[in-house]
Scaffold this motif. Structure first.
Motif, PDB file in Angstrom:
ATOM      1  N   GLU A  77       0.850  -1.184   0.000  1.00 47.15           N
ATOM      2  CA  GLU A  77       0.000   0.000   0.000  1.00 47.15           C
ATOM      3  C   GLU A  77       0.885   1.233   0.000  1.00 47.15           C
ATOM      4  O   GLU A  77       1.900   1.258   0.708  1.00 47.15           O
ATOM      5  CB  GLU A  77      -0.858   0.018   1.271  1.00 47.15           C
ATOM      6  CG  GLU A  77      -1.827  -1.123   1.411  1.00 47.15           C
ATOM      7  CD  GLU A  77      -3.173  -0.806   0.774  1.00 47.15           C
ATOM      8  OE1 GLU A  77      -3.770   0.223   1.146  1.00 47.15           O
ATOM      9  OE2 GLU A  77      -3.597  -1.591  -0.094  1.00 47.15           O
ATOM     10  N   GLU A  78       0.510   2.233  -0.755  1.00 48.29           N
ATOM     11  CA  GLU A  78       1.329   3.444  -0.739  1.00 48.29           C
ATOM     12  C   GLU A  78       0.776   4.454   0.258  1.00 48.29           C
ATOM     13  O   GLU A  78      -0.422   4.508   0.492  1.00 48.29           O
ATOM     14  CB  GLU A  78       1.427   4.051  -2.137  1.00 48.29           C
ATOM     15  CG  GLU A  78       0.103   4.509  -2.675  1.00 48.29           C
ATOM     16  CD  GLU A  78       0.137   4.671  -4.195  1.00 48.29           C
ATOM     17  OE1 GLU A  78       0.783   3.843  -4.860  1.00 48.29           O
ATOM     18  OE2 GLU A  78      -0.490   5.616  -4.685  1.00 48.29           O
ATOM     19  N   VAL A  79       1.677   5.243   0.820  1.00 52.54           N
ATOM     20  CA  VAL A  79       1.215   6.291   1.731  1.00 52.54           C
ATOM     21  C   VAL A  79       0.843   7.517   0.898  1.00 52.54           C
ATOM     22  O   VAL A  79       1.185   7.616  -0.272  1.00 52.54           O
ATOM     23  CB  VAL A  79       2.279   6.673   2.788  1.00 52.54           C
ATOM     24  CG1 VAL A  79       2.646   5.475   3.644  1.00 52.54           C
ATOM     25  CG2 VAL A  79       3.520   7.266   2.140  1.00 52.54           C
ATOM     26  N   THR A  80       0.149   8.441   1.535  1.00 50.44           N
ATOM     27  CA  THR A  80      -0.343   9.618   0.809  1.00 50.44           C
ATOM     28  C   THR A  80       0.771  10.641   0.586  1.00 50.44           C
ATOM     29  O   THR A  80       1.817  10.596   1.218  1.00 50.44           O
ATOM     30  CB  THR A  80      -1.451  10.317   1.620  1.00 50.44           C
ATOM     31  OG1 THR A  80      -0.939  10.622   2.912  1.00 50.44           O
ATOM     32  CG2 THR A  80      -2.667   9.430   1.754  1.00 50.44           C
ATOM     33  N   LEU A  81       0.471  11.565  -0.302  1.00 51.47           N
ATOM     34  CA  LEU A  81       1.425  12.638  -0.572  1.00 51.47           C
ATOM     35  C   LEU A  81       1.695  13.454   0.689  1.00 51.47           C
ATOM     36  O   LEU A  81       2.825  13.873   0.940  1.00 51.47           O
ATOM     37  CB  LEU A  81       0.873  13.558  -1.672  1.00 51.47           C
ATOM     38  CG  LEU A  81       1.767  14.728  -2.076  1.00 51.47           C
ATOM     39  CD1 LEU A  81       3.088  14.216  -2.636  1.00 51.47           C
ATOM     40  CD2 LEU A  81       1.073  15.622  -3.077  1.00 51.47           C
ATOM     41  N   ARG A  82       0.651  13.664   1.475  1.00 57.28           N
ATOM     42  CA  ARG A  82       0.805  14.412   2.719  1.00 57.28           C
ATOM     43  C   ARG A  82       1.852  13.749   3.614  1.00 57.28           C
ATOM     44  O   ARG A  82       2.672  14.395   4.244  1.00 57.28           O
ATOM     45  CB  ARG A  82      -0.539  14.484   3.456  1.00 57.28           C
ATOM     46  CG  ARG A  82      -0.464  15.135   4.826  1.00 57.28           C
ATOM     47  CD  ARG A  82      -0.184  16.621   4.689  1.00 57.28           C
ATOM     48  NE  ARG A  82       0.053  17.257   5.973  1.00 57.28           N
ATOM     49  CZ  ARG A  82       1.229  17.318   6.565  1.00 57.28           C
ATOM     50  NH1 ARG A  82       2.279  16.730   5.994  1.00 57.28           N
ATOM     51  NH2 ARG A  82       1.374  17.939   7.700  1.00 57.28           N
ATOM     52  N   ARG A  83       1.787  12.430   3.672  1.00 53.76           N
ATOM     53  CA  ARG A  83       2.719  11.697   4.510  1.00 53.76           C
ATOM     54  C   ARG A  83       4.148  11.810   3.970  1.00 53.76           C
ATOM     55  O   ARG A  83       5.093  11.963   4.727  1.00 53.76           O
ATOM     56  CB  ARG A  83       2.286  10.220   4.603  1.00 53.76           C
ATOM     57  CG  ARG A  83       3.211   9.365   5.426  1.00 53.76           C
ATOM     58  CD  ARG A  83       3.316   9.861   6.868  1.00 53.76           C
ATOM     59  NE  ARG A  83       4.364   9.157   7.605  1.00 53.76           N
ATOM     60  CZ  ARG A  83       5.148   9.721   8.516  1.00 53.76           C
ATOM     61  NH1 ARG A  83       5.007  10.990   8.803  1.00 53.76           N
ATOM     62  NH2 ARG A  83       6.045   9.021   9.138  1.00 53.76           N
TER      63      ARG A  83
END
Length: 410
Positions: free
Chosen positions: A337-343
């Motif tokens: 799963e990829e993390v969000t851009l914010r993260r």
DNA sequence: CATCCACCGGAAATAGGGGGGC
DNA sequence: GCCCCCCTATTTCCGGTGGATG
């Protein structure tokens, strides 16, 4: 005699060191060159404790390696000695907030120094706090609480700090004063105004050492640490000069000196040379980077791998968006799963704080505002550290081409 | 000079794994 | 056992914003 025996034996009779521990970071020397004014000042602040009066709270500010901790520990040690002499009840409690990391652990550490046994988790902060207060209220005397690297406590909300500053209101026979130590100026402003005024009753500022002062510090320690005549003439000046460049960080200078000695010893050299110092510097840097990267969470490592990839092993600068694209490819390869851009943005901030990358926010006008980032350390070190991770290792980008890396030496 | 890009970064909330007190 | 707490990594939501462009 096997190999290990010979390792042990050579450790028993070092050719280089007499008292190596004198160079370790937590050693508090018997004298502190170029800090007599600060010692005196802090002494004046805490002295009332000997008369049973609560000393003013104090705030000590200065960059890393300017002697804040050493001066504080030194003064408090002398204070307790004086207290024993005069039969006054003064105790010092020292807590390093960076080592203890969380408000809970800071309080738990304090509790233990007060002779309280507390579980390492499970209690609420409030419960822990009231146990400490309860304990203190049964005791008598002056308690001086040193909160070193207090910024780590404040970053997670300064309620604990606030509670501590007003703990005296709940006490009778005992009194508490607080010495806060930090290397971040910004911290003082970010404090709750009430905490700020309470803690800032007295403020001390430690300025960086210059190369000359560093030389004095190193010389006085080296005299105890090393056997006679094992240091080449240029060694101390070089350590001093290198550390003076990094805002006069004495701890850095002492580390370099110690590690240079260790390298010389490992190699069975008779003397410590300037070359040993240069290699010590590189080794310290490498170890620091490797340690940091090793303990990074998975996605932070992947993001770092993406930076390595996107920059072509540190050749260019990249933006957050480019890093995110590269990161997503990596993650897809791994079926994660990829993390969000914010993260990712958050992680980049963390990596910057850790000194692994260097970034700044720029505006490209119509083309948006973003952070441009470059590696701040040797890409090979990064790659080596990342490849230790069984998941990240296999997806590391191949080294683009052989290029001359900046030598670690001067 | 208003617009608008490509993010920045604060705040709150959650998940999930560590543990209490009573 | 029940209900509460801590902590880390992360998501969700969202109000900014510097300055090239039209």
């Amino acid at each position: 005699m096997d190999e290990l025996d010979s390792v042990f034996n050579s450790a028993l009779r070092s050719r280089i060191f007499e008292h190596r521990e004198v160079l370790l970071p937590d050693y508090v020397p018997l004298e502190l060159p170029h800090r007599s004014a600060e010692v005196k000042r802090l002494g004046e602040v805490v002295a009332p404790a000997l008369r049973g009066e609560r000393p003013s709270n104090a705030f000590i500010y200065g960059l890393t390696g300017t002697g804040k901790t050493a001066v504080t520990k030194y003064v408090l040690r002398r204070l307790s000695e004086a207290a024993v002499q005069s039969e006054s009840q003064v105790s010092a409690i020292y807590v390093n907030a960076r080592e203890r990391e969380t408000p809970y652990k800071v309080l738990a550490d304090m509790a233990e120094q007060l002779g309280l046994r507390v579980p390492f988790t499970g209690l609420s902060i409030g419960e822990l706090f009231s146990r400490i207060v309860k304990r203190l209220s049964r005791l008598t005397g002056i308690y001086i609480v040193v909160l070193d690297e207090i910024d780590y406590l404040v970053r997670r909300g300064d309620d604990v700090l606030y509670d501590l500053t007003r703990v005296n209101e709940q006490l009778g026979q005992s009194k508490v004063s607080i010495i806060g130590i930090t290397n971040s100026v910004k911290l003082i402003d970010s404090l709750d105004p009430r905490v700020k005024s309470s803690l800032g009753e007295v403020q001390l500022v430690f300025s960086p050492y210059n190369a000359e002062q560093l030389k004095d510090i190193l010389s006085s320690r080296a005299a105890k640490a090393f056997k006679e005549g094992v240091l080449d003439d240029g060694v101390i000046p070089l350590c001093a000069a290198l550390a003076a460049r990094e805002h006069g960080d004495a701890r850095r200078a002492l580390d370099m000196l110690r590690v240079a000695g260790e390298i010389a010893e490992r190699e069975g050299a008779e003397k410590v040379t300037e070359d040993h110092v240069r290699r010590a510097r590189a080794e310290i840097e490498r170890d620091k980077v490797t340690d940091v990267i090793r303990t990074l969470p998975l996605h932070s490592k992947l993001i770092l791998a993406a930076i390595l990839d996107a920059t072509g092993w540190g050749v260019t600068q990249v933006t957050t968006g480019e890093i995110y694209d590269t990161y997503r490819k990596l993650v897809r390869d791994l079926n994660l799963e990829e993390v969000t851009l914010r993260r990712v943005s958050g992680v980049l901030g963390e990596l910057d704080m850790l000194g692994i990358i260097a970034g700044r926010i720029i505006s490209r006008g119509r083309y948006g505002k973003t952070r441009v980032v470059e590696l701040a350390v040797n890409p090979n070190t990064v790659a080596d550290a990342l490849s230790e991770d069984p998941l990240v290792g296999p997806v590391l980008p191949p080294k683009a081409r052989v290029r001359q890396l900046r030598p670690d030496a001067l």
